[in-house]
Design an enzyme around this catalytic site. Structure first.
Site, PDB file in Angstrom:
ATOM      1  N   LYS A   1       0.792  -1.107  -0.130  1.00 17.93           N
ATOM      2  CA  LYS A   1       0.000   0.068  -0.016  1.00 17.93           C
ATOM      3  C   LYS A   1       1.223   1.382  -0.079  1.00 17.93           C
ATOM      4  O   LYS A   1       0.234   1.946  -0.149  1.00 17.93           O
ATOM      5  CB  LYS A   1      -0.933   0.094   0.805  1.00 17.93           C
ATOM      6  CG  LYS A   1      -2.054  -1.312   0.918  1.00 17.93           C
ATOM      7  CD  LYS A   1      -3.094  -1.189   2.214  1.00 17.93           C
ATOM      8  CE  LYS A   1      -4.138  -1.835   1.953  1.00 17.93           C
ATOM      9  NZ  LYS A   1      -4.794  -1.719   3.517  1.00 17.93           N
TER      10      LYS A   1
ATOM     11  N   ASP B   1     -10.160   2.134   2.226  1.00 19.22           N
ATOM     12  CA  ASP B   1      -9.696   1.410   2.967  1.00 19.22           C
ATOM     13  C   ASP B   1     -11.217   2.823   4.818  1.00 19.22           C
ATOM     14  O   ASP B   1     -11.673   2.471   5.142  1.00 19.22           O
ATOM     15  CB  ASP B   1      -8.482   1.198   3.785  1.00 19.22           C
ATOM     16  CG  ASP B   1      -8.450  -0.037   3.046  1.00 19.22           C
ATOM     17  OD1 ASP B   1      -8.908  -0.891   2.489  1.00 19.22           O
ATOM     18  OD2 ASP B   1      -6.787   0.068   2.821  1.00 19.22           O
TER      19      ASP B   1
END
Ligand code: NAP
Length: 264
Positions: free
Chosen positions: A67, A103
């Protein structure tokens, strides 16, 4: 045919291909769109993403451990991803890579009610915790962060808000508890490794476990026993996936079909 993928290492356990392909099937898009899992080692990540631009991919989800690297290689970055310091959604448009983070909003969408004014205990200081703390503080929660390595939670709070919870927070004092550590992923006992006890939950609390696997986690089982409301990691996954789906396709994600597929 626009291709999509989740990039991770490992990635074979991912529920994202089943979830997105179920959405394409339901919306009659499966002839056109497809979603696959691609295992990419960290030292191959950037080269793999650049290659995808010429292979018909419209975008990708990015999971552990990529990420941060996804954010670093992008040509353009959303404000959310930049502030969190991680990207879980890449879009490939006109030969360029755009990075986003779903997220954070995915967590908020999975919660049963607004967190405005609520006292929240976040466990962890890794990538998932960063998105959780960013989201909860932005929505007006009073966030305290516990982490095994205290220096990391102190640094996270300094950067993103919230305050360190100290080594032994009282879980009963919080309206919301979010486990965003990796505890439970490989069978670790949350009542050994986290500042929680089996009997320490209360009704009226909401308890979130970002970790998911087969069946209910021991942490959520104990929370249910105490009468708390629970949100599991699959629910968070479904909501972040639904937001990514919208970014790539411009269509509203069929969350019920995605949830059913993710739960297998
Ligand atoms: P990460 O960056 O590697 O961070 C791991 C965190 O877990 C750190 O805070 C680490 O503490 C803590 N930890 C690991 N083992 C521990 C132990 N035995 N005892 C206490 N703390 C421990 O990982 P991440 O990306 O944040 O992911 C964390 C979890 O969230 C993973 O299980 C991931 O699958 C899950 N996740 C779920 C979703 C979803 O949609 N449901 C989304 C993102 C992530 P230290 O700092 O002390 O090492």
């Amino acid at each position: 045919m626009p291709r999509l993928a989740v990039l991770g290492h490992p990635v074979s356990h991912s529920r994202s291909p089943a979830m997105h392909n179920a959405a394409f099937a339901l919306l009659g898009m499966a002839e056109e769109w497809g979603y696959e899992a691609i295992d990419v080692a960290p030292d191959e990540f950037e080269r793999r993403v650049q290659a995808m631009l010429g292979e018909g991919f419209a975008g990708a989800n990015v999971t552990v451990p990529h990420k941060g690297a996804a954010l670093a290689l992008a040509d353009t970055v959303s404000e959310t991803a930049r502030e969190i310091g991680a990207a879980n959604t890449l879009s490939f448009v006109a030969g360029e890579v755009h990075a986003d983070n779903t997220d954070a909003q995915g967590l908020l969408d999975a919660l049963p009610e607004s967190v405005q004014g609520i006292r929240a205990l976040v466990l962890g200081a890794g990538g998932a915790a960063r998105a959780v703390v960013w989201a909860l503080t932005r929505e007006g929660a009073e966030v305290e962060v516990w982490n095994r390595t205290e220096l990391r939670s102190a640094n996270l709070c300094q950067e993103l808000g919230g305050r360190p919870a100290g080594p032994s927070p009282d879980p009963g004092a919080f309206g919301l508890i979010v486990n965003s550590t990796a505890v439970g992923l490989r069978g670790e006992d949350p009542f050994v490794d986290l500042p929680l006890t089996r009997s320490g939950f209360a009704s009226g609390q909401t308890v979130v476990d970002m970790v998911y696997g087969e069946g209910r986690t021991p942490l959520l089982a104990a929370a249910i026993e105490a009468g708390a409301r629970v949100v599991d990691g699959i629910e968070v996954l479904v909501h972040q996936g639904g937001l990514s789906f919208g970014i790539w396709t411009g269509r509203e994600a069929p969350l019920d079909a995605m949830r059913a597929a993710a739960r297998g």
